[in-house]
Design an enzyme around this catalytic site. Structure first.
Site, PDB file in Angstrom:
ATOM      1  N   HIS A 171       0.801  -1.233   0.000  1.00  0.00           N
ATOM      2  CA  HIS A 171       0.000   0.000   0.000  1.00  0.00           C
ATOM      3  C   HIS A 171       0.836   1.286   0.000  1.00  0.00           C
ATOM      4  CE1 HIS A 171      -3.914  -2.065   1.605  1.00  0.00           C
ATOM      5  NE2 HIS A 171      -3.340  -2.730   0.603  1.00  0.00           N
ATOM      6  N   GLU A 267     -13.590   2.173  -3.522  1.00  0.00           N
ATOM      7  CA  GLU A 267     -14.344   3.414  -3.465  1.00  0.00           C
ATOM      8  C   GLU A 267     -13.950   4.397  -4.561  1.00  0.00           C
ATOM      9  OE1 GLU A 267     -14.902   3.572   1.425  1.00  0.00           O
ATOM     10  OE2 GLU A 267     -13.956   5.247   0.363  1.00  0.00           O
ATOM     11  N   TYR A 277     -12.454  10.390   5.143  1.00  0.00           N
ATOM     12  CA  TYR A 277     -13.127   9.383   4.334  1.00  0.00           C
ATOM     13  C   TYR A 277     -13.203   8.013   5.010  1.00  0.00           C
ATOM     14  CZ  TYR A 277     -13.750  13.029   1.094  1.00  0.00           C
ATOM     15  OH  TYR A 277     -14.176  14.218   0.544  1.00  0.00           O
ATOM     16  N   TYR A 288      -9.800  -9.779   4.820  1.00  0.00           N
ATOM     17  CA  TYR A 288      -9.643 -10.865   3.863  1.00  0.00           C
ATOM     18  C   TYR A 288     -10.049 -12.209   4.464  1.00  0.00           C
ATOM     19  CZ  TYR A 288      -7.257  -7.457   0.982  1.00  0.00           C
ATOM     20  OH  TYR A 288      -6.962  -6.337   0.227  1.00  0.00           O
TER      21      TYR A 288
END
Length: 398
Positions: A171, A267, A277, A288
């Site tokens: 990420h 999103e 957010y 997961y």
């Protein structure tokens, strides 16, 4: 139809209905693409027939593409290479001058963008995973000057770094977007692991954020937290997970982004200054493992414009404004990795009114999608033998 957000159960039911309806509408359109992949294969989608052309091939895990004024293109490869793609599709030798990247896991050389005043400055911006001491790393933003026709960047410098660095291979984000006011947005990831993901809610770190910078990498004036004690002045919005698509929508002049959810809950957002957010407090996805993460809504946290359950693995975002495909004008296009697809979204202001899935039988993960200067859509496929593709408009066969 509009998508009211009334809880996870409604989200899952709606997504299932949408997927079922969309599948019926474009099943015929996709029937042969995965088998042939030839430029002559005409795909008759809902509103526009097109064929898929290979512009360049032999790219190793390409990540981002940018267009130069003279018709050449820049493409990044995850391993740390940048290539110049000539108009005839030939690839240059790797561009020299780039810093070393940490290409482990989801890291590597990520996005690339050409300065709006490139004709005068020759500046090229890029994001990458940068290693630090002791195995830590983080997203960084660099820039350099393209040396004429030579595959070389001069005066290369790192002008912004995600802080702090952590030990993770997941990420990193990341996209670069130049805004109409001359400022620059850079998106980041929150590094995924549970001990790090909560940092997307922290204003003293830049994990899971959109940051707004000047072109030299400094915090832009007027950012929402520039006067808040302890907050990073470059933060524009927060509570994001892993933003791998971003673009300014010409219809409203605003930044829009797409980010990966966990198991479900990708999103589409329209990040506003200072807004939260929600990740990892609220989400339409699950762990997961299938375990719950949190509710889908909470007061003070923004809802997405649109979300996907199950996830398509969003990467790349473009708003179509050209004339090559008139029926697509105003649509947003989003690449899919987990479900290899190109999603076309019809918009009414800030509402998604319809989704069409293109190239689902094509069999290649879509990492990036851009509108080229010629008004056509260009795609990067994510594989060890990645390609730069162009969608050529065609007349549907009767």
């Amino acid at each position: 139809m509009p998508f009211p957000l009334t809880g996870r159960a409604a989200a899952i039911a709606l997504a299932a209905a949408l997927a079922a309806g969309a599948g019926a509408s474009f099943a015929v359109a996709q029937s042969k693409v995965g088998q042939s992949k030839k430029a002559s294969e005409v795909v008759a989608s809902e509103k526009q027939a097109f064929s898929v052309e290979t512009v360049a091939e032999g790219l190793e895990r390409p990540w981002g593409v940018a267009f130069l004024p003279d018709g050449r293109m820049l493409v990044t490869e995850k391993a740390g290479r940048m290539r110049i793609v000539l108009p005839d599709g030939k690839l240059s030798a790797p561009v020299t001058g780039l810093p070393k990247v940490d290409a482990r896991g989801q890291g590597g050389l990520l996005d690339v963008a050409v300065a709006p005043d490139f004709a005068q400055t020759k500046l090229v911006y890029f994001t990458f995973a940068e290693a630090g001491e002791g195995g830590v790393n983080g997203t960084a933003l660099g820039r350099g000057r393209l040396a004429g026709n030579a595959p070389r960047l001069d005066d290369v410098e790192v002008i912004w770094r995600q802080t702090p660095k952590y030990q993770s291979t997941k990420h990193f984000g990341s996209r670069i977007v130049f805004a109409g006011d001359g400022m620059m947005f850079v998106t980041t990831g929150e590094r995924s692991d549970r001990e790090f993901r909560v940092k997307s809610q922290a204003l003293d770190e830049t994990l899971g954020k959109v940051v707004r910078l000047t072109r030299d990498g400094s915090p832009a004036a007027g950012n929402p937290f520039d006067a808040k004690d302890g907050a990073k002045p470059e933060i524009w919005s927060y509570g994001h997970r892993n933003i791998q698509g971003a673009a300014v929508n010409p219809a409203d002049g605003k930044l829009w982004t797409v980010e990966h959810g966990p198991r479900g809950g990708d999103e589409l957002n329209r990040p506003e200054a200072g807004q939260n957010y929600g990740w990892p407090v609220i989400t339409y996805g699950k762990e997961y493992s299938g375990a719950d993460i949190g509710p889908s809504q909470k007061e003070g946290m923004e809802q997405p414009v649109h979300y996907w359950v199950p996830s398509i693995g969003t990467s790349g975002l473009a708003f179509y404004t050209g004339d090559a495909y008139p029926a697509w004008k105003g649509s947003a296009f989003v690449g899919g990795l987990a479900i290899p697809t190109l999603a076309r979204l019809e918009l009414d202001g800030t509402k998604v009114t319809h989704e069409e899935r293109l190239l689902e039988d094509f069999g290649e993960r879509i990492r990036d999608v851009r509108q080229g200067p010629d008004g056509m859509l260009y795609l990067l496929t994510d594989s060890e033998e990645g390609r730069l593709l162009r969608l050529k408009p065609e007349k549907a066969r009767s």
